[in-house]
Structure formats: structure tokens, C-alpha cells
Design a protein around this motif. Structure first.
Motif, PDB file in Angstrom:
ATOM      1  N   GLU A  27     -12.437   6.115   1.595  1.00  0.00           N
ATOM      2  CA  GLU A  27     -12.030   4.503   1.379  1.00  0.00           C
ATOM      3  C   GLU A  27     -11.605   4.208   0.181  1.00  0.00           C
ATOM      4  O   GLU A  27     -10.693   3.392  -0.295  1.00  0.00           O
ATOM      5  CB  GLU A  27     -13.550   3.834   1.516  1.00  0.00           C
ATOM      6  CG  GLU A  27     -13.640   2.582   1.708  1.00  0.00           C
ATOM      7  CD  GLU A  27     -14.742   1.585   1.564  1.00  0.00           C
ATOM      8  OE1 GLU A  27     -14.799   0.351   1.480  1.00  0.00           O
ATOM      9  OE2 GLU A  27     -16.078   2.107   2.025  1.00  0.00           O
ATOM     10  N   VAL A  28     -11.986   4.730  -1.049  1.00  0.00           N
ATOM     11  CA  VAL A  28     -11.592   4.772  -2.382  1.00  0.00           C
ATOM     12  C   VAL A  28      -9.766   5.244  -2.270  1.00  0.00           C
ATOM     13  O   VAL A  28      -9.259   4.281  -2.733  1.00  0.00           O
ATOM     14  CB  VAL A  28     -12.168   5.512  -3.510  1.00  0.00           C
ATOM     15  CG1 VAL A  28     -11.450   5.327  -4.847  1.00  0.00           C
ATOM     16  CG2 VAL A  28     -13.558   4.755  -3.528  1.00  0.00           C
ATOM     17  N   ASP A  29      -9.682   6.200  -1.696  1.00  0.00           N
ATOM     18  CA  ASP A  29      -8.289   6.654  -1.723  1.00  0.00           C
ATOM     19  C   ASP A  29      -7.363   5.674  -0.776  1.00  0.00           C
ATOM     20  O   ASP A  29      -6.196   5.444  -1.205  1.00  0.00           O
ATOM     21  CB  ASP A  29      -8.309   8.043  -0.990  1.00  0.00           C
ATOM     22  CG  ASP A  29      -8.636   9.221  -1.964  1.00  0.00           C
ATOM     23  OD1 ASP A  29      -8.650   9.008  -3.031  1.00  0.00           O
ATOM     24  OD2 ASP A  29      -8.942  10.309  -1.499  1.00  0.00           O
ATOM     25  N   GLU A  30      -7.884   5.138   0.364  1.00  0.00           N
ATOM     26  CA  GLU A  30      -7.215   4.213   1.245  1.00  0.00           C
ATOM     27  C   GLU A  30      -6.942   3.085   0.280  1.00  0.00           C
ATOM     28  O   GLU A  30      -5.578   2.329   0.299  1.00  0.00           O
ATOM     29  CB  GLU A  30      -7.824   3.790   2.177  1.00  0.00           C
ATOM     30  CG  GLU A  30      -7.820   5.068   3.355  1.00  0.00           C
ATOM     31  CD  GLU A  30      -8.929   4.514   4.588  1.00  0.00           C
ATOM     32  OE1 GLU A  30      -9.447   3.453   4.590  1.00  0.00           O
ATOM     33  OE2 GLU A  30      -8.720   5.338   5.410  1.00  0.00           O
ATOM     34  N   PHE A  31      -7.804   2.447  -0.538  1.00  0.00           N
ATOM     35  CA  PHE A  31      -7.640   1.425  -1.520  1.00  0.00           C
ATOM     36  C   PHE A  31      -6.738   1.586  -2.481  1.00  0.00           C
ATOM     37  O   PHE A  31      -5.753   0.910  -2.839  1.00  0.00           O
ATOM     38  CB  PHE A  31      -9.025   0.929  -1.898  1.00  0.00           C
ATOM     39  CG  PHE A  31      -9.017  -0.459  -2.443  1.00  0.00           C
ATOM     40  CD1 PHE A  31      -8.766  -1.571  -2.229  1.00  0.00           C
ATOM     41  CD2 PHE A  31      -8.993  -0.545  -3.970  1.00  0.00           C
ATOM     42  CE1 PHE A  31      -8.657  -2.904  -2.929  1.00  0.00           C
ATOM     43  CE2 PHE A  31      -8.883  -1.562  -4.792  1.00  0.00           C
ATOM     44  CZ  PHE A  31      -8.766  -2.743  -4.085  1.00  0.00           C
ATOM     45  N   LEU A  32      -6.774   2.920  -3.020  1.00  0.00           N
ATOM     46  CA  LEU A  32      -5.771   3.216  -4.176  1.00  0.00           C
ATOM     47  C   LEU A  32      -4.562   3.271  -3.806  1.00  0.00           C
ATOM     48  O   LEU A  32      -3.374   3.062  -4.312  1.00  0.00           O
ATOM     49  CB  LEU A  32      -6.181   4.464  -4.970  1.00  0.00           C
ATOM     50  CG  LEU A  32      -7.459   4.055  -5.582  1.00  0.00           C
ATOM     51  CD1 LEU A  32      -7.793   5.664  -6.568  1.00  0.00           C
ATOM     52  CD2 LEU A  32      -7.142   3.415  -7.013  1.00  0.00           C
ATOM     53  N   ASP A  33      -4.227   3.679  -2.309  1.00  0.00           N
ATOM     54  CA  ASP A  33      -2.901   3.835  -1.723  1.00  0.00           C
ATOM     55  C   ASP A  33      -2.303   2.495  -1.518  1.00  0.00           C
ATOM     56  O   ASP A  33      -1.110   2.166  -1.646  1.00  0.00           O
ATOM     57  CB  ASP A  33      -3.116   4.691  -0.481  1.00  0.00           C
ATOM     58  CG  ASP A  33      -3.160   6.002  -0.661  1.00  0.00           C
ATOM     59  OD1 ASP A  33      -2.865   6.717  -1.726  1.00  0.00           O
ATOM     60  OD2 ASP A  33      -3.653   6.613   0.513  1.00  0.00           O
ATOM     61  N   THR A  34      -3.255   1.641  -1.047  1.00  0.00           N
ATOM     62  CA  THR A  34      -2.890   0.094  -0.896  1.00  0.00           C
ATOM     63  C   THR A  34      -2.282  -0.577  -2.224  1.00  0.00           C
ATOM     64  O   THR A  34      -1.317  -1.133  -2.581  1.00  0.00           O
ATOM     65  CB  THR A  34      -3.833  -0.771  -0.445  1.00  0.00           C
ATOM     66  OG1 THR A  34      -4.405  -0.070   0.855  1.00  0.00           O
ATOM     67  CG2 THR A  34      -3.156  -2.176  -0.071  1.00  0.00           C
ATOM     68  N   ILE A  35      -2.872  -0.271  -3.595  1.00  0.00           N
ATOM     69  CA  ILE A  35      -2.717  -0.769  -4.704  1.00  0.00           C
ATOM     70  C   ILE A  35      -1.429  -0.179  -5.104  1.00  0.00           C
ATOM     71  O   ILE A  35      -0.612  -0.650  -5.577  1.00  0.00           O
ATOM     72  CB  ILE A  35      -3.741  -0.281  -5.953  1.00  0.00           C
ATOM     73  CG1 ILE A  35      -5.004  -1.325  -5.475  1.00  0.00           C
ATOM     74  CG2 ILE A  35      -3.381  -0.687  -7.052  1.00  0.00           C
ATOM     75  CD1 ILE A  35      -6.271  -0.946  -6.153  1.00  0.00           C
ATOM     76  N   ILE A  36      -1.147   1.227  -4.784  1.00  0.00           N
ATOM     77  CA  ILE A  36       0.012   1.946  -5.383  1.00  0.00           C
ATOM     78  C   ILE A  36       1.495   1.223  -4.691  1.00  0.00           C
ATOM     79  O   ILE A  36       2.480   0.977  -5.085  1.00  0.00           O
ATOM     80  CB  ILE A  36       0.036   3.450  -4.862  1.00  0.00           C
ATOM     81  CG1 ILE A  36      -1.132   4.122  -5.865  1.00  0.00           C
ATOM     82  CG2 ILE A  36       1.134   4.007  -5.066  1.00  0.00           C
ATOM     83  CD1 ILE A  36      -1.571   5.616  -5.712  1.00  0.00           C
ATOM     84  N   LYS A  37       1.272   0.885  -3.294  1.00  0.00           N
ATOM     85  CA  LYS A  37       2.394   0.328  -2.872  1.00  0.00           C
ATOM     86  C   LYS A  37       2.567  -0.927  -3.254  1.00  0.00           C
ATOM     87  O   LYS A  37       3.775  -1.363  -3.314  1.00  0.00           O
ATOM     88  CB  LYS A  37       1.780   0.251  -1.109  1.00  0.00           C
ATOM     89  CG  LYS A  37       1.989   1.609  -0.324  1.00  0.00           C
ATOM     90  CD  LYS A  37       1.557   1.254   1.328  1.00  0.00           C
ATOM     91  CE  LYS A  37       1.285   2.653   1.770  1.00  0.00           C
ATOM     92  NZ  LYS A  37       0.804   2.343   3.180  1.00  0.00           N
ATOM     93  N   ASP A  38       1.551  -1.763  -3.644  1.00  0.00           N
ATOM     94  CA  ASP A  38       2.002  -3.036  -4.135  1.00  0.00           C
ATOM     95  C   ASP A  38       2.568  -2.897  -5.635  1.00  0.00           C
ATOM     96  O   ASP A  38       3.619  -3.550  -6.015  1.00  0.00           O
ATOM     97  CB  ASP A  38       0.658  -3.825  -4.569  1.00  0.00           C
ATOM     98  CG  ASP A  38       0.268  -4.638  -2.966  1.00  0.00           C
ATOM     99  OD1 ASP A  38       1.037  -4.662  -2.064  1.00  0.00           O
ATOM    100  OD2 ASP A  38      -0.973  -5.077  -3.135  1.00  0.00           O
ATOM    101  N   TYR A  39       2.117  -1.862  -6.392  1.00  0.00           N
ATOM    102  CA  TYR A  39       2.956  -1.793  -7.595  1.00  0.00           C
ATOM    103  C   TYR A  39       4.246  -1.243  -7.396  1.00  0.00           C
ATOM    104  O   TYR A  39       5.149  -1.669  -8.221  1.00  0.00           O
ATOM    105  CB  TYR A  39       2.054  -0.656  -8.560  1.00  0.00           C
ATOM    106  CG  TYR A  39       0.859  -1.135  -9.209  1.00  0.00           C
ATOM    107  CD1 TYR A  39       1.186  -1.770 -10.441  1.00  0.00           C
ATOM    108  CD2 TYR A  39      -0.309  -1.106  -8.814  1.00  0.00           C
ATOM    109  CE1 TYR A  39      -0.003  -2.309 -11.079  1.00  0.00           C
ATOM    110  CE2 TYR A  39      -1.510  -1.600  -9.594  1.00  0.00           C
ATOM    111  CZ  TYR A  39      -1.097  -2.313 -10.728  1.00  0.00           C
ATOM    112  OH  TYR A  39      -2.185  -2.843 -11.526  1.00  0.00           O
TER     113      TYR A  39
END
Length: 142
Positions: A27-39
Motif C-alpha cells: 500500500e505504501v509503495d502504491e501511494f508513493l508511486d502515485t506521488i511520484i507520478k504527480d511530481y
């Protein structure tokens, strides 16, 4: 503007479920992937806006220079009421008629006709050159 997956509030309010040994790593990895896409999206948007800003600043500079050039050209344009070469030639012709007319009356009749014809031909040729000349700036030496 491109649609972003997360807002600042979403990131701040995000809570991960805890397990025996901490947060769920998937779950943490999926959330961080979403944040990376936004950045990445923010970075692309920022680069595009910087390029557009640079292009617009250059255009403003170019238009400012063009406007300055036009204002200088407007100042250099001669007054339409100023004396033209044609007016000067007309005055010169009248003066020559006055001066040479009196002198020619005193001299013989054949010389009078010869000088008068030469003067008219000279003035006609000069007037024709002035009227055919488009470069008035070069001829405004008077």
C-alpha cells in the motif's frame, strides 16, 4: 492544466493500515508511486510554463524594440508642410526668370532666346529628376 491524482490535502490526510510489523509495504509503495507520478506531472508543467514565460518575455522585448523603432521613425518623418525640392526648383526658376530676363532684354534677341531655352531645358530636366526620385531623404540637402 493536467489532472493530478493527489492534492496536498490527500497526501496530508492519507492513513496507512498498520499490520503487525508496521504499514503494509504494498500500500505504501502504491501511494508513493502515485506521488511520484504527480511530481513528474508538476515538473513537466513547470518546464512548459518556464519555456512559455521565456518565449513571452522575448516577444515583449521584441515588441518594445519595434515600438521604439517606430517612435524614432515617426520623429524622423519630415513635416508635410516643409519645403520640398520641387518648391525650391520652382522658386529658383522664378528667380532665374527675373534675373536672366532683365539681362537678356539688354542683350541681343538671338542670345536671349538661346539662354532662355537652355534655362528652361535645365529646369525641366531637374524637376523631372526630382519628381521621379523616390528617395526624398537623399535629395533634401537644401
Amino acid at each position: 492544466m493536467t489532472k493530478l491524482n493527489l492534492s496536498a490535502r490527500d497526501i496530508l490526510q492519507k492513513e496507512f493500515k498498520s499490520k503487525v510489523r508496521g504499514y503494509d509495504p504494498v500500500e505504501v509503495d502504491e501511494f508513493l508511486d502515485t506521488i511520484i507520478k504527480d511530481y513528474e506531472t508538476y515538473n513537466q508543467e513547470l518546464l512548459a510554463l518556464r519555456e512559455e514565460n521565456h518565449r513571452l518575455v522575448n516577444k515583449v522585448d521584441q515588441l518594445t524594440q519595434s515600438q521604439a523603432t517606430l517612435s524614432r521613425m515617426k520623429q524622423e518623418v519630415p513635416n508635410p508642410t516643409s519645403v520640398t525640392n520641387f518648391d525650391i526648383l520652382k522658386r529658383l526658376s522664378n528667380l532665374e526668370k527675373e534675373v536672366f530676363g532683365k539681362k537678356l532684354e539688354e542683350s541681343s534677341g538671338s542670345v536671349k532666346i538661346d539662354v532662355s531655352e537652355k534655362a528652361r531645358a535645365s529646369l525641366s530636366s531637374a524637376a523631372e529628376k526630382v519628381l521621379n526620385n523616390d528617395d526624398l531623404g537623399a535629395t533634401r540637402r537644401f
